[in-house]
Write a protein that holds these residues in place. Sequence first.
Motif, PDB file in Angstrom:
ATOM      1  N   GLY A  43     -64.881 -69.763 -63.161  1.00 16.47           N
ATOM      2  CA  GLY A  43     -65.134 -69.076 -64.315  1.00 16.47           C
ATOM      3  C   GLY A  43     -64.206 -69.444 -65.467  1.00 16.47           C
ATOM      4  N   SER A  48     -51.684 -60.303 -62.213  1.00 15.00           N
ATOM      5  CA  SER A  48     -50.085 -60.489 -62.581  1.00 15.00           C
ATOM      6  C   SER A  48     -49.972 -60.299 -63.995  1.00 15.00           C
ATOM      7  N   ILE A  78     -56.147 -75.625 -72.785  1.00 12.68           N
ATOM      8  CA  ILE A  78     -55.475 -76.548 -71.785  1.00 12.68           C
ATOM      9  C   ILE A  78     -56.284 -76.689 -70.539  1.00 12.68           C
ATOM     10  N   CYS A  86     -52.051 -77.707 -65.884  1.00 20.72           N
ATOM     11  CA  CYS A  86     -51.056 -76.575 -65.152  1.00 20.72           C
ATOM     12  C   CYS A  86     -51.199 -76.802 -63.480  1.00 20.72           C
TER      13      CYS A  86
HETATM   14  C1  HEC Z   1     -51.070 -72.592 -68.759  1.00 21.45           C
HETATM   15  C2  HEC Z   1     -51.189 -73.203 -67.537  1.00 21.45           C
HETATM   16  C3  HEC Z   1     -52.467 -72.683 -66.679  1.00 21.45           C
HETATM   17  C4  HEC Z   1     -53.587 -73.030 -66.958  1.00 21.45           C
HETATM   18  C5  HEC Z   1     -54.256 -73.958 -68.369  1.00 21.45           C
HETATM   19  C6  HEC Z   1     -54.584 -72.646 -65.943  1.00 21.45           C
HETATM   20  N1  HEC Z   1     -53.800 -72.019 -64.998  1.00 21.45           N
HETATM   21 FE1  HEC Z   1     -54.505 -71.295 -63.031  1.00 21.45          FE
HETATM   22  N2  HEC Z   1     -52.401 -70.604 -62.843  1.00 21.45           N
HETATM   23  C7  HEC Z   1     -51.358 -70.738 -63.649  1.00 21.45           C
HETATM   24  C8  HEC Z   1     -50.103 -70.080 -63.062  1.00 21.45           C
HETATM   25  C9  HEC Z   1     -48.890 -70.187 -63.439  1.00 21.45           C
HETATM   26  C10 HEC Z   1     -50.735 -69.213 -61.755  1.00 21.45           C
HETATM   27  C11 HEC Z   1     -50.234 -68.580 -60.856  1.00 21.45           C
HETATM   28  C12 HEC Z   1     -49.382 -67.237 -61.472  1.00 21.45           C
HETATM   29  C13 HEC Z   1     -49.956 -66.081 -61.725  1.00 21.45           C
HETATM   30  O1  HEC Z   1     -51.486 -66.042 -61.850  1.00 21.45           O
HETATM   31  O2  HEC Z   1     -49.910 -65.054 -62.229  1.00 21.45           O
HETATM   32  C14 HEC Z   1     -52.299 -69.577 -61.985  1.00 21.45           C
HETATM   33  C15 HEC Z   1     -53.174 -69.140 -61.106  1.00 21.45           C
HETATM   34  C16 HEC Z   1     -54.334 -69.722 -60.848  1.00 21.45           C
HETATM   35  C17 HEC Z   1     -55.306 -69.129 -59.541  1.00 21.45           C
HETATM   36  C18 HEC Z   1     -54.702 -68.257 -58.227  1.00 21.45           C
HETATM   37  C19 HEC Z   1     -55.750 -67.009 -58.539  1.00 21.45           C
HETATM   38  C20 HEC Z   1     -54.908 -65.927 -59.470  1.00 21.45           C
HETATM   39  O3  HEC Z   1     -55.758 -65.053 -59.874  1.00 21.45           O
HETATM   40  O4  HEC Z   1     -54.073 -66.079 -60.080  1.00 21.45           O
HETATM   41  C21 HEC Z   1     -56.548 -69.889 -59.670  1.00 21.45           C
HETATM   42  C22 HEC Z   1     -57.708 -69.803 -58.900  1.00 21.45           C
HETATM   43  C23 HEC Z   1     -56.279 -70.647 -60.913  1.00 21.45           C
HETATM   44  N3  HEC Z   1     -55.109 -70.582 -61.594  1.00 21.45           N
HETATM   45  C24 HEC Z   1     -57.300 -71.666 -61.478  1.00 21.45           C
HETATM   46  C25 HEC Z   1     -57.403 -71.973 -62.762  1.00 21.45           C
HETATM   47  C26 HEC Z   1     -58.333 -72.642 -63.354  1.00 21.45           C
HETATM   48  C27 HEC Z   1     -59.934 -72.910 -62.664  1.00 21.45           C
HETATM   49  C28 HEC Z   1     -58.098 -72.905 -64.538  1.00 21.45           C
HETATM   50  C29 HEC Z   1     -58.991 -73.739 -65.726  1.00 21.45           C
HETATM   51  C30 HEC Z   1     -60.025 -73.045 -66.078  1.00 21.45           C
HETATM   52  C31 HEC Z   1     -56.505 -72.484 -64.736  1.00 21.45           C
HETATM   53  N4  HEC Z   1     -56.296 -72.050 -63.603  1.00 21.45           N
HETATM   54  C32 HEC Z   1     -55.728 -72.962 -65.826  1.00 21.45           C
HETATM   55  C33 HEC Z   1     -51.209 -71.468 -64.787  1.00 21.45           C
HETATM   56  C34 HEC Z   1     -52.494 -72.210 -65.530  1.00 21.45           C
END
Ligand code: HEC
Length: 382
Positions: A95, A103, A116, A121
Amino acid sequence: MPDPAVDLVKVAQSVGRTSRKTCGDCHFNGGGGEAVKHGDMSRQLLDPERSCDIHMGGYDFQCSECHQTRNHKIAGRSTSVPVSEGGFSCEDCHGDQPHSCDSLLDPHLNKHSQTIACNTCHSPVYAKCKPTVVSWDWSKAGDKNRKPKNDKYGMKDYNWMKGEFVWIESGKPNYTWYNGSMKRVLLGDKIDIDAQMVNITEPVGSIKDPGSKISPFKFMEGTMSADLEHKILIVPHLFPKDKEDTTAYWKHTDWQKANVTGMQAAHLPYSGKFKWINTRMYWGIEHEVMPADMALSCVQCHESLKGERTCDRCHQDTREVDFKKIAQKGTDFSFMASKGRDVSHLIGTTDYIDFKALGYPGDPIIHGGRFKKLPMGYKPLQ
Ligand code: HEC
Ligand code: HEC
Ligand code: HEC
Ligand code: HEC
Ligand code: HEC
Ligand code: HEC
């Protein structure tokens, strides 16, 4: 028709599901050797550690769980070849608000995801499990007396058939705006042969385009030959067709002859004059997603948050928020270095994606995002 010697019954009985091995037997070797062209795929993905690729290592994904296939059409666009059997994205499964809000940072992370790309990341270094080629100089080929040297990763820097190589392990990607379209130089396309660098593939996008996101790429640079008059890239004849074929470069190491026969076979004109030019391809970083707790943290991008102890610079002071724990931990380069990865120069870096190179006047927390200033009229501390 297949060779009559092939046992077709045995072939039929061997048909089974695809696996990381069946796909990887071809794709781990793109470019004539393991991990040469793709910066994020190698035989390490047969049985990767969790920290190398969370889907294939942590959750034992097969390629086809993401590259879902119908009627032998394998979904997934390449950044280099202009064929398409349908694309897909991380968002198809996760999604566009992938952070589930358990968090306190998640609202910020979901907002960042509009600008981004996920892997910026989540895949902050490429070729973490195995070195990949980042530079390939064909002009140096042909010296059968030159002894290849091992670089610091134990990879060979030279091959008389192919030229000189530079390898990198745990490379930091190059970040650029990308809206999902690529510009490509195809066979016979005119190029600017006097340019410092000719981009053979190049992402389309800009900071002003709301559909563009900051995305990670591996640069694959090369020294290749171009026709001086026709201003097109040359297709040299390298590999002998059979034992009698004496016209191939790997028989005679004469570029001029190889160019003539190669261009003939490609049905392209050749003036007989060529020069060596510098080329670059952008290869997308799509794999080697790290575990969530190894994603880039707030401070690794925002230099301006480095000295903060709480989030009170913009929010009401809530002392129960452990700023250090949630905003500073991020990608643990010290841990990776202790495991032997070549990342010690990345420990403690901030401004990881280089805001100025992306077109921002500086850290967006101080100067505002691409379309607006901070909604709360925040003023930077002097
Ligand atoms: C700006 C940086 C950044 C971007 C852009 C980003 N993430 Fe994350 N993501 C993180 C960080 C840091 C964590 C762990 C910390 C938290 O969730 O509190 C995380 C956690 C997650 C998790 C673990 C589950 C959760 O709910 O925390 C998933 C799955 C995930 N990201 C998928 C994605 C996807 C798919 C995208 C693109 C649509 C994305 N992320 C874009 C930084 C990013
Ligand atoms: C016999 C060799 C071979 C096998 C096996 C193979 N591929 Fe490919 N595949 C290629 C070649 C060649 C290309 C085109 C050049 C390239 O992208 O490197 C390609 C292209 C692709 C593309 C980009 C397609 C596009 O439209 O841009 C994807 C994605 C892909 N393959 C995934 C897979 C997956 C997943 C499997 C296993 C189910 C697989 N391939 C098995 C050789 C192979
Ligand atoms: C977690 C999901 C996931 C898994 C597992 C996965 N891929 Fe991909 N792959 C992607 C995404 C996302 C893209 C980009 C697709 C697009 O833009 O349409 C991609 C792109 C590709 C491409 C094109 C890359 C390029 O720029 O040329 C190839 C080839 C490919 N994958 C092969 C594989 C192979 C082989 C495997 C198994 C060893 C594999 N993938 C496993 C998510 C995955
Ligand atoms: C075919 C569906 C699919 C695709 C495509 C996919 N993922 Fe996942 N991803 C999953 C599943 C299932 C998990 C297991 C945990 C969960 O349910 O969140 C997961 C887990 C994750 C996690 C959390 C890992 C952890 O620490 O446990 C991150 C981060 C993540 N994916 C990022 C990405 C990124 C980035 C992409 C695109 C390159 C991507 N995913 C593509 C299905 C997918
Ligand atoms: C990969 C680098 C990266 C990471 C990691 C990152 N940011 Fe950002 N941040 C950006 C970029 C790029 C922008 C500008 C977005 C835009 O142009 O709209 C931004 C903008 C912001 C803004 C200004 C938002 C606005 O009004 O436009 C705030 C506040 C912010 N980030 C806080 C955070 C926090 C808190 C974290 C940790 C959860 C974080 N950032 C993690 C790159 C990053
Ligand atoms: C530089 C300023 C800045 C910093 C630092 C910052 N935030 Fe934010 N935060 C914002 C802004 C601005 C918004 C509103 C974003 C929007 O939706 O436009 C926001 C929104 C939020 C939200 C969602 C609130 C809601 O009601 O929707 C949460 C939760 C949050 N921040 C937590 C944090 C935490 C935790 C930290 C410290 C790690 C932090 N923020 C650091 C500027 C900041």
